[in-house]
Write a protein that holds these residues in place. Structure first.
Motif, PDB file in Angstrom:
ATOM      1  N   ASN A   1     -10.668  69.728   8.302  1.00  0.00           N
ATOM      2  CA  ASN A   1     -11.781  70.266   7.513  1.00  0.00           C
ATOM      3  C   ASN A   1     -13.143  69.936   8.117  1.00  0.00           C
ATOM      4  N   HIS A   2     -13.141  69.286   9.275  1.00  0.00           N
ATOM      5  CA  HIS A   2     -14.405  68.970   9.947  1.00  0.00           C
ATOM      6  C   HIS A   2     -15.107  70.282  10.317  1.00  0.00           C
ATOM      7  N   PRO A   3     -16.421  70.362  10.137  1.00  0.00           N
ATOM      8  CA  PRO A   3     -17.141  71.625  10.391  1.00  0.00           C
ATOM      9  C   PRO A   3     -17.073  72.118  11.837  1.00  0.00           C
ATOM     10  N   ASN A   4     -16.734  71.233  12.774  1.00  0.00           N
ATOM     11  CA  ASN A   4     -16.665  71.664  14.174  1.00  0.00           C
ATOM     12  C   ASN A   4     -15.231  71.869  14.650  1.00  0.00           C
ATOM     13  N   VAL A   5     -14.244  71.834  13.733  1.00  0.00           N
ATOM     14  CA  VAL A   5     -12.834  71.982  14.120  1.00  0.00           C
ATOM     15  C   VAL A   5     -12.340  73.372  13.747  1.00  0.00           C
ATOM     16  N   ALA A   6     -11.921  74.137  14.761  1.00  0.00           N
ATOM     17  CA  ALA A   6     -11.333  75.459  14.525  1.00  0.00           C
ATOM     18  C   ALA A   6      -9.827  75.369  14.379  1.00  0.00           C
TER      19      ALA A   6
ATOM     20  N   ILE B   1      -5.047  63.994  10.438  1.00  0.00           N
ATOM     21  CA  ILE B   1      -5.062  65.440  10.669  1.00  0.00           C
ATOM     22  C   ILE B   1      -5.459  66.193   9.405  1.00  0.00           C
ATOM     23  N   GLN B   2      -4.916  65.769   8.268  1.00  0.00           N
ATOM     24  CA  GLN B   2      -5.209  66.453   7.011  1.00  0.00           C
ATOM     25  C   GLN B   2      -6.692  66.402   6.673  1.00  0.00           C
ATOM     26  N   LYS B   3      -7.348  65.318   7.027  1.00  0.00           N
ATOM     27  CA  LYS B   3      -8.790  65.204   6.778  1.00  0.00           C
ATOM     28  C   LYS B   3      -9.601  65.898   7.861  1.00  0.00           C
ATOM     29  N   PHE B   4      -9.158  65.701   9.105  1.00  0.00           N
ATOM     30  CA  PHE B   4      -9.961  66.133  10.248  1.00  0.00           C
ATOM     31  C   PHE B   4     -10.002  67.649  10.397  1.00  0.00           C
TER      32      PHE B   4
ATOM     33  N   GLY C   1     -12.879  73.269  19.382  1.00  0.00           N
ATOM     34  CA  GLY C   1     -14.172  73.130  18.737  1.00  0.00           C
ATOM     35  C   GLY C   1     -14.832  74.464  18.450  1.00  0.00           C
ATOM     36  N   LYS C   2     -15.919  74.405  17.664  1.00  0.00           N
ATOM     37  CA  LYS C   2     -16.663  75.609  17.294  1.00  0.00           C
ATOM     38  C   LYS C   2     -18.001  75.692  18.017  1.00  0.00           C
ATOM     39  N   GLY C   3     -18.125  74.928  19.099  1.00  0.00           N
ATOM     40  CA  GLY C   3     -19.346  75.019  19.883  1.00  0.00           C
ATOM     41  C   GLY C   3     -20.219  73.795  19.804  1.00  0.00           C
TER      42      GLY C   3
END
Length: 523
Positions: free
Chosen positions: A337-342, A332-335, A292-294
């Motif tokens: 690009n989630h803003p909280n996924v590094a 996975i291909q969609k996820f 995650g990105k925090g």
């Protein structure tokens, strides 16, 4: 019971029937000896009680005959003028032996043209319910059985809350081995939470011919081979040795069929050293570490936008790492690009990491991502039996082709020699086919990786149709129904297509046709 024992039992029943009814046969204008001839006596009896000859067939169908025998006893008594409530109860409670009393002590007349219409409204209701149960039991046992998906092992191919119709005739319907059971239920009587059957007597295994064999990648409903656990909703803590046809129903994908060599490398299945190619609708899923990105994740958003429905937990909270149990390649291909996924990293157990739960034993140093090769037994094939190969085949020899077939088999090892009932066993020839079943949800499925082969005699049928799908996590009754999954087929290529509208159109046409037909008759 063996076939010989069943044959003796059958003859004893014929004698009991003959000695209890031969005078009644004579009163009805038949010959006394006709009461003693197996099968023929039943056909004659149907004529005497003014019932169709094919009722005889129902007397020989397991479970159904438990309903039909009391019906025939009562019908016989009534055909000779014994139609009071007391007569009915005495006939049922004495298991038909009340007919002996009528046969030897009563001066009765045969009512050849007896009306078959029930004398009371209650009697009419009972008659209708009994034959509805008989018809439903026959359909349920030999043709189509409803089934509910209880777990997520085949997500996203089959979803929790999918209601299926399972075909018994594709692979060939099994005749019930359990002869005494409450009709239309599996191992437990609803509400009461008690066993729905008796373990004995048991019929020998028999399967009617099917019109197709189990093919690799077929989704199959089967009885869980190692099921000796407590009954559904049984709070007593007891454990039961279940007959084959009363073991819990499971649904998995047959990734390995008889004669295959199967191995799993880095979570991927290989058959005969070639990567298993899954059908279009299969959605294999694995567990992942998501960096995650925090920030956290909105579970509702994950379900609605990314179709992530399995639990999410911390993997390492100090590093903001989350463990996602089941993600498909499409997700996975969609996820990613989630803003909280590094980053997203698949969790794969390494070679040599031992999971003691994995078949056949902890000595193999296997885990659910790294195992094999395993030979999947085929009927008629012979394998060498050594102390090293024994773990793969011990349960087959002792249980699946031993105790469950009425054979007393006990395997032991003396040094380098395997013994079967204290006799040397160097090789073994399999008596039936076996299958390796796995869930598409690779890291959240209890399947053959943990308990081994599925014997052919444990196969129940083939899921063919989703008639209802219900999402228990949604809000509101109509929102919980997955309308797009109603009346869709389980197999086939491409995206599932709903036939709900065709069904509704057909239903309207049928209702309209019956309405105008009745109106025309009245006119």
């Amino acid at each position: 019971m063996t076939l010989v024992q069943w044959f003796i039992f059958f003859l004893v029943v014929q004698l009991i029937h003959g000695f209890g009814t031969w005078k009644l046969y004579k009163i009805a204008g038949r010959k006394a000896w006709e009461a003693f001839i197996p099968v023929y006596n039943a056909v004659v009896l149907m004529k005497m009680i003014n019932r169709p000859w094919w009722w005889t067939i129902l007397l020989f169908i397991p479970i159904v005959n438990l309903i039909m025998f009391p019906v025939v006893w009562v019908e016989t008594a009534r055909s000779f003028g014994k139609h009071t409530k007391l007569d009915t109860w005495l006939t049922i409670l004495t298991l038909g032996f009340y007919l002996y009393y009528i046969n030897y002590t009563q001066d009765v007349q045969h009512i050849s043209e007896r009306s078959l219409k029930p004398r009371t409204e209650v009697g009419e209701w009972v008659s209708s319910i009994l034959f509805a149960v008989v018809a439903a039991t026959i359909v349920h046992t030999y043709f189509i059985q409803p089934f509910t998906i209880p777990t997520s092992s085949l997500e996203k191919t089959l979803l929790v809350g999918d209601f299926l119709f399972v075909s018994k005739f594709h692979y060939g319907a099994r005749a019930p081995q359990t002869t005494v059971s409450f009709p239309m239920v599996h191992d437990t009587i609803p509400l009461l939470g008690v066993k729905s059957y008796t373990n004995k007597p048991q019929l020998p295994y028999f399967r009617f011919p099917g019109f197709e064999d189990i093919e690799r990648n077929d989704i199959v409903v089967f009885n869980w081979p190692v099921d000796t656990v407590r009954m559904f909703r049984d709070r007593s803590g007891k454990h039961y040795q279940k007959p084959i046809d009363k073991k819990s129903n499971y649904v998995k994908r047959a990734v390995g069929i008889p004669g295959d060599s199967l191995k799993i490398v880095d979570g991927k299945v290989y058959i005969n050293d070639e990567a298993l190619v899954l059908p279009d609708r299969a959605k294999p899923q694995y567990s992942y570490i998501v960096q995650g990105k925090g920030q956290g994740f909105d579970l509702r958003n994950l379900a609605q936008r990314y179709n992530i429905t399995d639990p999410v937990a911390w993997y390492d909270q100090s590093k903001r790492q989350f463990r996602f149990v089941s993600l498909s390649d499409e997700t996975i291909q969609k996820f990613k690009n989630h803003p909280n996924v590094a980053s997203i990293t698949r969790i794969i157990d390494s070679v040599g990491k031992t999971d003691p739960r994995i078949f056949p034993s902890a000595k193999m140093n296997w885990n659910h991502d790294q195992m094999g090769p395993i030979y999947i037994p085929e009927a008629g094939k012979t394998v060498a039996i050594t102390p090293q190969s024994l773990p793969f085949y011990k349960r087959i020899i002792e249980v699946y082709e031993g105790s469950e077939m009425g054979l007393d088999r006990k395997i032991s090892v003396n040094g380098k020699q395997v013994l079967l009932n204290n006799e040397p066993l160097n090789e073994y020839t399999f008596q039936q086919n076996y299958y390796f079943m796995m869930g598409d949800n690779r890291h959240n499925s209890e399947d053959s990786r943990f308990w081994g082969y599925v014997p052919e005699n444990h196969v129940v049928g083939k899921p063919i149709f989703i008639w209802m799908s219900y999402d228990g996590t949604a809000n509101g009754f109509f929102n919980k129904i997955r309308w797009e999954r109603l009346f869709t087929t389980v197999g086939g290529d491409g995206k599932p297509v709903s036939y709900l509208y065709y069904f509704l159109i057909g239903l309207v046409i049928l209702i309209g046709f019956n309405f105008f037909r009745k109106r025309k008759k009245k006119a």
